[in-house]
Every structure is written in structure tokens, then in C-alpha cells.
Design a protein around this motif. Structure first.
Motif, mmCIF file in Angstrom:
data_model
loop_
_atom_site.group_PDB
_atom_site.id
_atom_site.type_symbol
_atom_site.label_atom_id
_atom_site.label_comp_id
_atom_site.label_asym_id
_atom_site.label_seq_id
_atom_site.Cartn_x
_atom_site.Cartn_y
_atom_site.Cartn_z
ATOM 1 N N UNK A 154 12.059 -43.469 -71.398
ATOM 2 C CA UNK A 154 12.065 -43.415 -72.865
ATOM 3 C C UNK A 154 10.700 -43.094 -73.436
ATOM 4 N N UNK A 155 10.698 -42.245 -74.468
ATOM 5 C CA UNK A 155 9.442 -42.036 -75.186
ATOM 6 C C UNK A 155 9.442 -42.814 -76.503
ATOM 7 N N UNK A 156 10.627 -43.252 -76.943
ATOM 8 C CA UNK A 156 10.698 -43.989 -78.219
ATOM 9 C C UNK A 156 11.371 -45.341 -77.994
ATOM 10 N N UNK A 157 10.652 -46.379 -78.362
ATOM 11 C CA UNK A 157 11.112 -47.738 -78.103
ATOM 12 C C UNK A 157 12.390 -48.107 -78.875
ATOM 13 N N UNK A 335 16.595 -38.420 -71.332
ATOM 14 C CA UNK A 335 15.151 -38.197 -71.091
ATOM 15 C C UNK A 335 14.821 -38.254 -69.595
ATOM 16 N N UNK A 336 15.630 -38.975 -68.845
ATOM 17 C CA UNK A 336 15.437 -38.988 -67.394
ATOM 18 C C UNK A 336 16.205 -37.863 -66.707
ATOM 19 N N UNK A 462 13.928 -42.542 -87.211
ATOM 20 C CA UNK A 462 12.656 -43.229 -87.451
ATOM 21 C C UNK A 462 12.085 -42.826 -88.808
ATOM 22 N N UNK A 463 12.150 -41.513 -89.101
ATOM 23 C CA UNK A 463 11.615 -41.045 -90.390
ATOM 24 C C UNK A 463 12.369 -41.676 -91.549
ATOM 25 N N UNK A 464 13.716 -41.653 -91.466
ATOM 26 C CA UNK A 464 14.478 -42.121 -92.632
ATOM 27 C C UNK A 464 14.374 -43.635 -92.781
#
Ligand SMILES: O=P(O)(O)O[C@@H]1[C@@H](OP(=O)(O)O)[C@H](OP(=O)(O)O)[C@H](O)[C@H](OP(=O)(O)O)[C@H]1OP(=O)(O)O
Ligand SMILES: Nc1ncnc2c1ncn2[C@@H]1O[C@H](COP(=O)(O)OP(=O)(O)OP(=O)(O)O)[C@@H](O)[C@H]1O
Length: 490
Positions: A154-157, A335-336, A462-464
Motif C-alpha cells: 500500500x502507498x496510502x494508509x 498495488x502488489x 482523500x481530496x474530497x
């Protein structure tokens, strides 16, 4: 069905998804599932008869040889390929065109190949039934992914905390696919906890999108409408369901009887989703537990205490457990998987003939299932590991996009049922059948697209949500400033 005597007037529009269109027979309990193509280049992009036949054969093989062993024989009807007269298909396409929902008309039905899949109509009961005049009710649920992924890639928690469905809602709203956020969270439905499941189904009723439909006697009576601004009419639905729950209509001395009907209806759906345990076996059914921390989505509107403290597990053989276990074959997350896809691509560049040995595009047979099942648990750097993981991922993707059909029929008052056909002896008596549909293989070539889509969903979420948090902070600040003005007169 006599294929040389097909008459379009014996068939009617039944429904469609992104890739196929379904028509049902007026008398027999059968449907035909036909392929669809993007309308702008239908002339160019349609497949030859041979290609369409291969495509549908792949669907049947994947369903029979891969998904059936994973999900359980009793839930799956793979169907058979039929070759239809082209005149019939063209007339049928013209006949049904005006009934198609606008949002699906970016694609046209395949009128070139004559190939289709013939399946039992799962919205009807196939065995002759049970001395009760009321037509069967069928509930279709597209539950989507029921767990939080875990992966060191993962790049985003936030992927550890909020499920894909709940994140995706924000992007779907922004893109105009839907007009309101759904409060449904798949992790509540898959929790096995009756309270959480009840609320998940209630949220599906409030905002069905493409996740929830109800049929009565084979006719669609509840789903999202073309006018997406319109909220679903739950009173009309309760009215339709009232004859099946005569007892509920009398509850609360007539106070909100519609609510009592829907309440009982939801409970019957929950029971069917949790059923599947063979009653003849001794002892308690075995349970499937999700590892702690992967069964709770922070975006679910449910109260934290209910989510944390309840009992959360599924009976091992129920339809939800079978789907969840298959979804969890995706153990690396996209992602993997994406780096493994690139490893395979590199290998195929050097050794193009390996494509067929590795069964990248099928055939979906025992060999494919073996590769999927015998994949080494640790990455040894081999192409075999990469292929095993990608095969697992593709089966998991199919399970994340399938639908469950629950067909319910009221039993006559004096009916004696086989024990495993009855849902709840103390409540209105229903017999039911549970099936899983839409088990098409997801293309290997779609992996790069899935990788990009995943990052788009997460970044947009994440942005919203950050934007909303910032707005809330500014509002709080402005409110405080207002107070300051009040308490410091000039
Ligand atoms: O990617 P997702 O999660 O949006 O799923 C797609 C579905 O969108 P949904 O989110 O359920 O509204 C999508 O459903 P809709 O067309 O939106 O009803 C399809 O099922 C699509 O599968 P395929 O490309 O037709 O084989 C689905 O694509 P896959 O990712 O399963 O390939
Ligand atoms: N065997 C069946 N019996 C009754 N109805 C069916 C059957 N198969 C499909 N349907 C109906 O037709 C609709 C479209 O079918 P299906 O989900 O297979 O299409 P799809 O294009 O593959 O979907 P997706 O958008 O998920 O790719 C279903 O939602 C369901 O209502």
C-alpha cells in the motif's frame, strides 16, 4: 426451446449490465444473455461468430471450472451456449430497444454473431411451487468487496481503514454516475452480525444504485430508476410486499405497517444470506472469521460500538462466506499485483510462446485452477509465482463484482417442507433458493487500468474528505469569530 423456430414475441426485455443484455421467455423459466458492444464502433468492434463463441465459451468454462469449485456447486448455474437465427436476434434487438434504461444505451446488443448464453431464469422458482398463489419474490444484491485489504504494498494508509466501495462513492458522485451517496457498506453486509446486516440492507433499500433490485413474479418492481434524482418509493414497495407478510401488517396496531413489512422482509433476506449450512450434519456450523481490523470500515455510518463489540462471523458454507473467501484470494491488492503483471509482461516479451503454457488467456480448465491453487506462498521471483497470483487476483475480482439472487416463495399454510428449505419456523414460512450470477472472467489486460482506477479512487477520496474537513474547520473558526464579536463590544 426450438432454435429454428425462435419468435421475438416470445421474449421480453429483462435487464442488463455493462457487458451483457438479458431477455426472458414469456412462458418458460429461461433467459438469454447476449453480449454488448460500444455503440459508436459496433460495426467495427463486433466479434466474428467464432470469436463471440470463444468469448462465451470462456465465460461458461470460467464459471464451471474455476468459480464453481471456489464458490460451491449449489449456487452456480453456468448455462449453455446457443446459436440463434440472426433474423430473430435483429428483431429482438429492435423490439426491446425502447425498454432499455438510458444509462445503458452507450452500448448495443450483439446482433452479428447469433451467439448467446441460455440460463434458468433465477427470478422465478423452477420447481413447481408450493400451493401458494403469491408469485415468488426475488432479491438481487451486488454486494461488492466485503473486506479491508491488507498488503505491504500500500502507498496510502486510508486503504486499511475505509473500504473500496465507500471510497468509490465519492468519485461516482463527482462523475455524475449517481446523484446521492449510498450509505451501504459491504463490510456491514459481510459481517454476519444480524444488526449490521439489517442496516446494510436498509441502506440498500434507501439508495439501491446498481447494488439492489427486487423482482416479483419475474418482473422488476424495485431498482434505481432512470430519473436518478428521484428517491425510491419505499411505501409503494411495502404495499407490494404486504401480501407476503400479513402478520406484519397487523403489527403496531396499524401504526407504520409499511415499516413492519420492510422490517420482516429484511430479516428474511438476512436469514437467506446466512443459510446454507447442512442441517443434517451434527453440531454447530463452522464459522468464518475475518482477522481483527479488516472487518470494520471507518466510513460506515454505523455506530462504532456496534461495529466493534458485536459478534462478527459468517457460517462457513453460507453464500456470503463463500464469496468473501474467494474475494480474499486477492491477498496483495492491485498495488502488489501490478508489479507481478509487469514481471509477466517482461517474460512474455522474451518468450512469447509461454503465453499459452501459462494460460494467460485461458483455457479456464483444471490446469488454470491448479496454477491458482498451488501458487507458492512466498515470492521466489519466478514467473510461475506471478502467474499464480494474477490468476488468484482475477478470480477474486470476479467474486467482487458478482451478484446474489435470492428467490423466495411463501409456503402454503399446510405445506410440509424439507428442513433446509425453511427459513425461520416462527416467522412467515418461505422457501428459498440462493444463486450467484455474473461470474465472467475479468481480462488480464485490464490490470494496468485497474491500477490507475485504484489510485484515482483513493486520491479523489482523500481530496474530497480533506476538503470537507477543512471546510468544517473554517466553519468552526468563523463561528468562534462570531462569538468573539459578540463578547467584545467596541
Ligand atoms: O471497478 P468497479 O468496482 O467500479 O466495478 C465495475 C462495475 O461498477 P460498479 O462499481 O459496480 O458500479 C460495473 O458495473 P456497472 O456497469 O457500473 O453497473 C461493471 O460490473 C464492471 O465490470 P465489467 O467491466 O462489466 O466486467 C465492474 O468492473 P470490474 O472492476 O469488476 O472489472
Ligand atoms: N439467470 C438469470 N436469471 C434472471 N435474471 C438474470 C439472469 N442473469 C442475469 N440476469 C439479470 O440481468 C442483469 C444483467 O446481467 P449481468 O449482471 O450478468 O450483466 P453484466 O453486463 O455481466 O453485468 P456487469 O455490469 O456487472 O458486468 C442482472 O443484473 C440480472 O438482473
Amino acid at each position: 426451446m426450438e432454435l429454428d423456430k425462435m419468435d421475438e414475441n416470445d421474449w421480453k426485455y429483462h435487464g442488463e449490465g455493462n457487458k451483457s443484455l438479458v431477455v426472458s421467455h414469456l412462458q418458460h423459466s429461461r433467459v438469454l444473455r447476449l453480449l454488448k458492444y460500444p455503440s459508436e464502433d459496433a460495426e467495427q468492434s463486433h466479434q466474428t461468430t467464432e470469436q463471440a463463441h470463444r468469448h462465451i465459451q470462456n465465460i461458461v468454462d470460467f464459471s464451471n471450472n474455476i468459480m464453481k469449485p471456489l464458490l460451491g456447486e449449489k449456487y452456480i448455474h453456468s448455462g449453455e451456449i446457443v446459436k440463434l437465427p440472426l433474423d430473430f436476434v435483429r428483431l429482438l434487438s429492435l423490439k426491446i430497444q425502447q425498454e432499455r434504461p438510458e444509462l445503458r444505451c452507450d452500448k448495443v446488443m450483439d446482433t452479428f454473431s447469433g451467439c448467446a448464453l441460455c440460463l434458468p431464469n433465477l427470478t422465478q422458482f423452477n420447481s413447481c411451487h408450493f400451493g401458494d398463489q403469491r408469485p415468488p419474490i426475488c432479491v438481487e444484491i451486488k454486494p461488492k468487496c466485503g473486506f479491508l485489504p491488507f498488503s505491504r504494498h500500500f502507498t496510502k494508509d486510508c486503504k486499511r481503514k475505509v473500504c473500496r466501495f465507500c471510497m468509490h462513492q465519492h468519485l461516482k458522485l463527482a462523475s455524475g454516475k449517481w446523484k446521492r451517496l449510498s450509505r451501504y457498506c459491504p463490510l456491514d453486509l459481510f459481517s454476519g452480525n444480524k444488526q449490521r446486516m439489517y442496516i446494510a440492507i436498509k441502506h440498500l433499500l434507501e439508495e439501491p444504485q446498481n447494488n439492489f433490485k427486487i423482482f416479483k413474479g419475474g418482473e422488476l418492481i424495485f431498482s434505481c430508476t432512470d430519473d436518478m434524482e428521484k428517491e425510491p418509493d419505499l411505501s409503494a414497495l411495502a404495499q407490494q410486499l404486504r401480501p407476503y407478510f400479513p402478520h406484519a401488517s397487523g403489527l403496531y396496531n396499524g401504526y407504520q405497517p409499511g415499516k413492519a413489512v420492510l422490517n420482516e422482509f429484511i430479516q428474511v433476506i438476512c436469514s437467506a444470506l446466512l443459510s446454507g449450512w447442512d442441517c443434517s450434519r451434527a453440531g454447530e456450523p463452522r464459522k468464518v472469521h475475518l482477522p481483527e481490523g479488516r472487518a470494520h470500515c471507518e466510513a460506515s455510518p454505523l455506530h462504532r460500538d456496534l461495529v466493534r463489540n458485536g459478534n462478527h462471523c459468517l457460517p462457513k458454507d453460507c453464500v456470503l462466506a463463500r464469496i468473501l473467501q474467494t474475494q480474499m484470494l486477492d491477498s496483495l491488492d492491485i498495488e502488489g499485483i501490478y508489479p507481478l503483471y509487469k514481471r509477466i509482461e517482461q517474460h512474455l516479451e522474451e518468450y512469447p510462446k509461454e503465453r499459452s503454457r501459462l494460460q494467460i488467456d485461458g483455457p479456464y480448465n483444471e490446469g488454470f485452477l491448479e496454477k491458482l491453487k498451488n501458487c507458492p506462498s512466498e515470492d521466489d521471483g519466478s514467473v510461475e509465482y506471478a502467474v499464480g497470483k494474477v490468476h488468484q487476483y482475477r478470480a477474486a475480482m470476479t467474486a467482487k463484482d458478482c451478484s446474489i439472487m435470492i428467490t423466495l416463495a411463501r409456503c402454503g399454510e399446510n405445506e410440509v417442507l424439507e428442513p433446509n428449505l425453511e427459513i425461520n419456523p416462527s416467522k412467515p414460512r418461505f422457501s428459498y433458493s440462493v444463486s450467484i450470477l455474473d461470474l465472467d472472467p475479468k481480462p488480464y489486460e485490464a490490470i494496468p487500468y485497474q491500477f490507475k482506477l485504484d489510485s484515482k479512487i483513493v486520491n479523489y477520496y482523500l481530496r474530497s474528505t480533506h476538503a470537507k474537513q477543512e471546510l468544517a474547520t473554517v466553519n468552526r473558526f468563523v463561528e468562534r469569530e462570531d462569538c468573539t464579536l459578540v463578547f467584545h463590544p467596541v
